[in-house]
Motif scaffolding. Sequence first.
Motif, PDB file in Angstrom:
ATOM      1  N   TRP A   1      29.023  33.096  36.952  1.00 33.67           N
ATOM      2  CA  TRP A   1      28.872  31.700  37.378  1.00 33.67           C
ATOM      3  C   TRP A   1      29.770  31.351  38.556  1.00 33.67           C
ATOM      4  O   TRP A   1      29.534  30.408  39.272  1.00 33.67           O
ATOM      5  CB  TRP A   1      29.151  30.749  36.214  1.00 33.67           C
TER       6      TRP A   1
ATOM      7  N   PHE B   1      27.722  34.030  41.622  1.00 35.71           N
ATOM      8  CA  PHE B   1      26.278  34.153  41.889  1.00 35.71           C
ATOM      9  C   PHE B   1      25.541  32.873  41.523  1.00 35.71           C
ATOM     10  O   PHE B   1      24.915  32.779  40.477  1.00 35.71           O
ATOM     11  CB  PHE B   1      25.703  35.336  41.115  1.00 35.71           C
TER      12      PHE B   1
ATOM     13  N   GLN C   1      21.547  25.775  42.794  1.00 34.50           N
ATOM     14  CA  GLN C   1      22.920  25.370  42.436  1.00 34.50           C
ATOM     15  C   GLN C   1      23.792  25.332  43.686  1.00 34.50           C
ATOM     16  O   GLN C   1      24.571  24.414  43.896  1.00 34.50           O
ATOM     17  CB  GLN C   1      23.525  26.355  41.438  1.00 34.50           C
TER      18      GLN C   1
ATOM     19  N   ALA D   1      20.136  21.501  28.749  1.00 33.62           N
ATOM     20  CA  ALA D   1      21.387  22.101  28.298  1.00 33.62           C
ATOM     21  C   ALA D   1      21.493  23.517  28.844  1.00 33.62           C
ATOM     22  O   ALA D   1      20.516  24.265  28.821  1.00 33.62           O
ATOM     23  CB  ALA D   1      21.403  22.133  26.777  1.00 33.62           C
ATOM     24  N   GLY D   2      22.643  23.863  29.366  1.00 32.99           N
ATOM     25  CA  GLY D   2      22.890  25.230  29.802  1.00 32.99           C
ATOM     26  C   GLY D   2      22.282  25.608  31.133  1.00 32.99           C
ATOM     27  O   GLY D   2      22.223  26.785  31.481  1.00 32.99           O
ATOM     28  N   THR D   3      21.851  24.622  31.916  1.00 32.46           N
ATOM     29  CA  THR D   3      21.239  24.953  33.203  1.00 32.46           C
ATOM     30  C   THR D   3      22.272  25.022  34.332  1.00 32.46           C
ATOM     31  O   THR D   3      21.912  25.206  35.486  1.00 32.46           O
ATOM     32  CB  THR D   3      20.136  23.942  33.586  1.00 32.46           C
ATOM     33  N   GLY D   4      23.530  24.846  33.993  1.00 31.77           N
ATOM     34  CA  GLY D   4      24.571  25.041  35.007  1.00 31.77           C
ATOM     35  C   GLY D   4      24.944  23.790  35.779  1.00 31.77           C
ATOM     36  O   GLY D   4      25.449  23.888  36.904  1.00 31.77           O
ATOM     37  N   LYS D   5      24.760  22.620  35.173  1.00 34.29           N
ATOM     38  CA  LYS D   5      25.162  21.385  35.859  1.00 34.29           C
ATOM     39  C   LYS D   5      26.675  21.360  36.040  1.00 34.29           C
ATOM     40  O   LYS D   5      27.184  21.050  37.120  1.00 34.29           O
ATOM     41  CB  LYS D   5      24.736  20.144  35.039  1.00 34.29           C
ATOM     42  N   THR D   6      27.394  21.710  34.964  1.00 31.90           N
ATOM     43  CA  THR D   6      28.857  21.693  35.058  1.00 31.90           C
ATOM     44  C   THR D   6      29.329  22.693  36.106  1.00 31.90           C
ATOM     45  O   THR D   6      30.255  22.411  36.874  1.00 31.90           O
ATOM     46  CB  THR D   6      29.465  22.026  33.677  1.00 31.90           C
ATOM     47  N   VAL D   7      28.677  23.833  36.137  1.00 32.21           N
ATOM     48  CA  VAL D   7      29.045  24.847  37.136  1.00 32.21           C
ATOM     49  C   VAL D   7      28.906  24.269  38.551  1.00 32.21           C
ATOM     50  O   VAL D   7      29.788  24.442  39.397  1.00 32.21           O
ATOM     51  CB  VAL D   7      28.177  26.117  36.933  1.00 32.21           C
TER      52      VAL D   7
ATOM     53  N   GLN E   1      20.526  14.806  26.102  1.00 35.98           N
ATOM     54  CA  GLN E   1      21.771  15.042  25.360  1.00 35.98           C
ATOM     55  C   GLN E   1      22.579  13.760  25.168  1.00 35.98           C
ATOM     56  O   GLN E   1      23.780  13.812  24.956  1.00 35.98           O
ATOM     57  CB  GLN E   1      22.631  16.067  26.087  1.00 35.98           C
TER      58      GLN E   1
ATOM     59  N   TYR F   1      20.877  29.231  31.718  1.00 39.25           N
ATOM     60  CA  TYR F   1      21.696  30.443  31.776  1.00 39.25           C
ATOM     61  C   TYR F   1      22.339  30.757  30.435  1.00 39.25           C
ATOM     62  O   TYR F   1      22.885  31.818  30.251  1.00 39.25           O
ATOM     63  CB  TYR F   1      22.821  30.271  32.800  1.00 39.25           C
ATOM     64  N   ARG F   2      22.359  29.781  29.538  1.00 45.87           N
ATOM     65  CA  ARG F   2      23.150  29.981  28.324  1.00 45.87           C
ATOM     66  C   ARG F   2      22.370  30.654  27.214  1.00 45.87           C
ATOM     67  O   ARG F   2      22.724  31.729  26.749  1.00 45.87           O
ATOM     68  CB  ARG F   2      23.683  28.643  27.815  1.00 45.87           C
TER      69      ARG F   2
ATOM     70  N   GLU G   1      30.165  26.218  24.221  1.00 44.97           N
ATOM     71  CA  GLU G   1      29.137  27.216  23.904  1.00 44.97           C
ATOM     72  C   GLU G   1      29.749  28.330  23.077  1.00 44.97           C
ATOM     73  O   GLU G   1      30.953  28.607  23.178  1.00 44.97           O
ATOM     74  CB  GLU G   1      28.456  27.755  25.167  1.00 44.97           C
TER      75      GLU G   1
ATOM     76  N   ARG H   1      23.978  25.140  21.804  1.00 41.19           N
ATOM     77  CA  ARG H   1      25.322  25.721  21.999  1.00 41.19           C
ATOM     78  C   ARG H   1      25.286  27.230  21.796  1.00 41.19           C
ATOM     79  O   ARG H   1      26.212  27.931  22.155  1.00 41.19           O
ATOM     80  CB  ARG H   1      26.347  25.136  20.996  1.00 41.19           C
TER      81      ARG H   1
HETATM   82  N1  LIG Z   1      24.644  30.893  38.420  1.00 43.78           N
HETATM   83  C1  LIG Z   1      25.051  31.256  37.236  1.00 43.78           C
HETATM   84  N2  LIG Z   1      25.173  32.562  36.944  1.00 43.78           N
HETATM   85  C2  LIG Z   1      25.574  32.966  35.716  1.00 43.78           C
HETATM   86  N3  LIG Z   1      25.901  32.118  34.713  1.00 43.78           N
HETATM   87  C3  LIG Z   1      25.790  30.805  34.962  1.00 43.78           C
HETATM   88  C4  LIG Z   1      25.365  30.301  36.220  1.00 43.78           C
HETATM   89  N4  LIG Z   1      25.358  28.957  36.144  1.00 43.78           N
HETATM   90  C5  LIG Z   1      25.766  28.631  34.895  1.00 43.78           C
HETATM   91  N5  LIG Z   1      26.029  29.742  34.193  1.00 43.78           N
HETATM   92  C6  LIG Z   1      26.505  29.821  32.802  1.00 43.78           C
HETATM   93  O1  LIG Z   1      25.598  29.119  31.977  1.00 43.78           O
HETATM   94  C7  LIG Z   1      26.281  28.443  30.938  1.00 43.78           C
HETATM   95  C8  LIG Z   1      25.928  26.966  30.995  1.00 43.78           C
HETATM   96  O2  LIG Z   1      26.448  26.416  32.202  1.00 43.78           O
HETATM   97  P1  LIG Z   1      26.959  24.914  32.256  1.00 43.78           P
HETATM   98  O3  LIG Z   1      27.910  24.653  31.155  1.00 43.78           O
HETATM   99  O4  LIG Z   1      27.376  24.617  33.644  1.00 43.78           O
HETATM  100  O5  LIG Z   1      25.591  24.181  31.944  1.00 43.78           O
HETATM  101  P2  LIG Z   1      25.327  22.660  31.682  1.00 43.78           P
HETATM  102  O6  LIG Z   1      24.012  22.367  32.302  1.00 43.78           O
HETATM  103  O7  LIG Z   1      26.477  21.829  32.116  1.00 43.78           O
HETATM  104  O8  LIG Z   1      25.208  22.685  30.099  1.00 43.78           O
HETATM  105  P3  LIG Z   1      25.317  21.521  29.011  1.00 43.78           P
HETATM  106  O9  LIG Z   1      24.535  20.361  29.535  1.00 43.78           O
HETATM  107  O10 LIG Z   1      24.695  22.129  27.810  1.00 43.78           O
HETATM  108  O11 LIG Z   1      26.766  21.219  28.813  1.00 43.78           O
HETATM  109  C9  LIG Z   1      27.750  28.730  31.149  1.00 43.78           C
HETATM  110  O12 LIG Z   1      28.108  29.836  30.364  1.00 43.78           O
HETATM  111  C10 LIG Z   1      27.827  29.102  32.600  1.00 43.78           C
HETATM  112  O13 LIG Z   1      28.924  29.940  32.891  1.00 43.78           O
END
Ligand SMILES: Nc1ncnc2c1ncn2[C@@H]1O[C@H](COP(=O)(O)OP(=O)(O)OP(=O)(O)O)[C@@H](O)[C@H]1O
Length: 842
Positions: free
Chosen positions: A340, A343, A348, A366-372, A626, A653-654, A778, A823
């Motif tokens: 994360w 890559f 993103q 959930a888990g689509t990498g918004k926080t990232v 959520q 991604y999760r 998670e 999660r």
């Molecule tokens: N580009 C990426 N490559 C690999 N892993 C990624 C990537 N982006 C996100 N992830 C991984 O996916 C998981 C979910 O990412 P993140 O927490 O940012 O999602 P989220 O959309 O904020 O989730 P939630 O809404 O459920 O809290 C994490 O383990 C993160 O490290």
Amino acid sequence: MNITMHKNMSKLEKSIKGKALEFLVKLGADDTSPGLHIEPIHNSADRRFRTGRVDKFWRAVLFKLTGKTGTNWVIYGVYPHDDAIKLAASLKLDVNPTNGVTEITLVDKVDPDELEARLAEPADGTESETQAVAESDVVVPDTADPSMSRPRIPEADGAAQASQSGASSNVEEPQIPATFQRVPADPVFADKPLAETLGTIPDARLISELGMWKSVVSAARSCQTVDELLDRLNRMEIPDWQSDALLDLASGTSYDDVTEKLFGQADNGTDESADSSSTESPSDVEGLTRKPAGEGLEGRNEDDALIAGLRTSAAQLSFAEIEDEDELKRVAESGDFEAWRVFLHPEQRRWAQRSYNGPFRLSGGAGTGKTVVLVHRAARLAKTPAPDDGIPPRVVLTTFTRNLASELESQVSTLDSSAPRAGKLGNSGLYVSGVDQLAYEVLSSATSEELAQATAHLLGRTHIAINNRSNDSDWDRALETASADLPERARSRVFLEDEYEQIVLPNRLTSKSDYQRIKRPARGVRLSRQQRAPVWEVFEAYRVRTATNDSLSYVEVNHLAALILESRAKAVDRPTESEADRRAAYPVDHLLVDEGQDLNSGHWMFLRALVRPSRNDMFIGEDSHQRIYGNKVVLSRFGINIVGRSRRLTLNYRTTEQNLAFGLNILAGGSFSDLEDAAESVAGYRSLRTGIAPEVKGFDTLDAELEYVSSKLKDWLADCKNNPTLKPEQIAVLVRSDPGKAARRLGDYGVSVQSVGKGLIKEGTPVVMTMHRAKGTEFRNVVIMHAGSEDIPSPLNARFQPDEYSADFNLRERSLLYVAVTRARDCLVLTYPNRPSEYLIF
Ligand SMILES: Nc1ncnc2c1ncn2[C@@H]1O[C@H](COP(=O)(O)OP(=O)(O)OP(=O)(O)O)[C@@H](O)[C@H]1O
């Protein structure tokens, strides 16, 4: 000199990570250093292929590109010596002739059927063999060794197809297979004929216009289910962009949207026009207008084309350029290659880097990498140069709770420990804090005069104490004073508190007459002027009570902080003042908000007041599916106008595809709307990971349920013993309420677990926590315990909901279960005594 890493580097075995990093740092410092032992391999498929010595047994596999601007090293991976040498015979770096994307391909020296069969075998450990290899030996094979089973490598005929893909005349017409199905069926893929998605796009278009390998297209055509497709794609190890595009198409995303996502305007990190994003539309709807990287740049050699192809957004799904020596050191210091951090999906990257002319909303499942994205963007903004006044940017990253803020804080440190930090609100650098803590900080910094003015304006009284918080019982007591005229519909704490938060505080009402006049848009309960009088009396009783106790509610704290900030800004932010003074009138230049769906009216008014309306002022991550706290809000009512600046992430991604499908089924029974009051959708949600189906199990008694859960935990803990990379704290049991009791009961069955509330997770034992606390976390394996009709939706809370609120309450409870199931990365188990929760009946 540049270094580019392939995604393989994020999957290195732990034992070799440190040394691989040392190798990279040395390479970055001086690529001619003899200690690196960088050597070409005789007869390699690609003349750029090199190996380098990581240690006695391990070799780095690299490509050396010599472009006009210098050398670019592409590091593909680190392998046992023999495997690295074998790769030389087959591995190639190619520019996809259709779209200019640089891809790893495999020269067709190995019989494809045999290779396919070998790829299907589980990767086995070959260390014992390789340990016999003398470190000085560099074997130069004449032909590829067909016994190669490790590392897993791209499908052979894919490589051949990559170079054939321009030959559209031979392309077969699509053969429409039956349907994509998931078990259980879900709203994204379920029973959707490929004829409606992938099937409508002729192979010719996928191959000769999109640039997909023919072997990939024919593999996809032969699959009946999405699991089969995922499995196949995983085994073929094709370039990530191709898997991503296929899954996207199969999940119903249009061809044009897919091309835009992957090949849309590349980002170079410079300040792009915000409105290029707000009016974003596929730039090449008539087909791809992008050019192969080599085309039109006379005098460029093949290596230049490869270098350019590495920088295409689609290639960046698999390759990441290490920007400078500092970045390399950062990667080295952090000691790992978590994907994360490096890559990012092209989308993103885009949202992390682009500039916007106002607030931007990033939604996604959930888990689509918004926080990232938020973490990357925040670190990046904190490092942007100071404007003319010489004061570097003040960036704030905030979220709903303190625990979530701590999580953000640690992610920022992992990503980039060199990002400048601010010690407090208002200082230059990046400041990470929970939203209520930020509001409290503003109140703490206020003078008595400021506080007195703000409280008089908001509450109709001067109030100086800021440390005590009111609670639900204050509303109950206030309600006890209500007159007999109070309408039946308003006779509930839930209604009164909500009316106070949605109408009274945002409109800063301090008198009955004002309340009687105010418009109450989108309120479920209608109240005439006359009916409002007794309602106001309850508000007054509440205010008298909290004044006596010297307490404020959290929402009031946020509204007061907003008022204080607004009046400070009003005094200075005038056209007659200098730009520097106007900027200084606000404590924040760039505000990033995570978990936006859970914030209330007070939060939004405070956050709006915190940051000057300007370029890149607010960036909001949210997922309305959520929303588990409070009632729905619409941002435009608080002066936050998104107007077209919103996008959605869809690649999960999760979780595995199976867990995702399960979660989407839970959502399917509700109807959700987003922060702009538009219908929220799950279209296009997909995962590239596949795994085992979630297990749902009912029991006659609570004891039988506990016995089963404890035996499950014991099995998983045994796995941890056998494999030290699996950590006990990556196992979680989630419950609707009372995690302490659940932990004690599991203890009675012989499993030692930690009950986690406000504190942080400790290493070494599985975790028990509430589903609310699990938000933003998670785990590898998750049990959702007591997921029965007696617990979800919570009957206790349901009892307090007036009729008008019960639909929204049910949505929140449904979302809570969705949060809980999403999660789980790998294994998901749901157990219940007696009957399952109604949300589990699909
Ligand atoms: N580009 C990426 N490559 C690999 N892993 C990624 C990537 N982006 C996100 N992830 C991984 O996916 C998981 C979910 O990412 P993140 O927490 O940012 O999602 P989220 O959309 O904020 O989730 P939630 O809404 O459920 O809290 C994490 O383990 C993160 O490290």
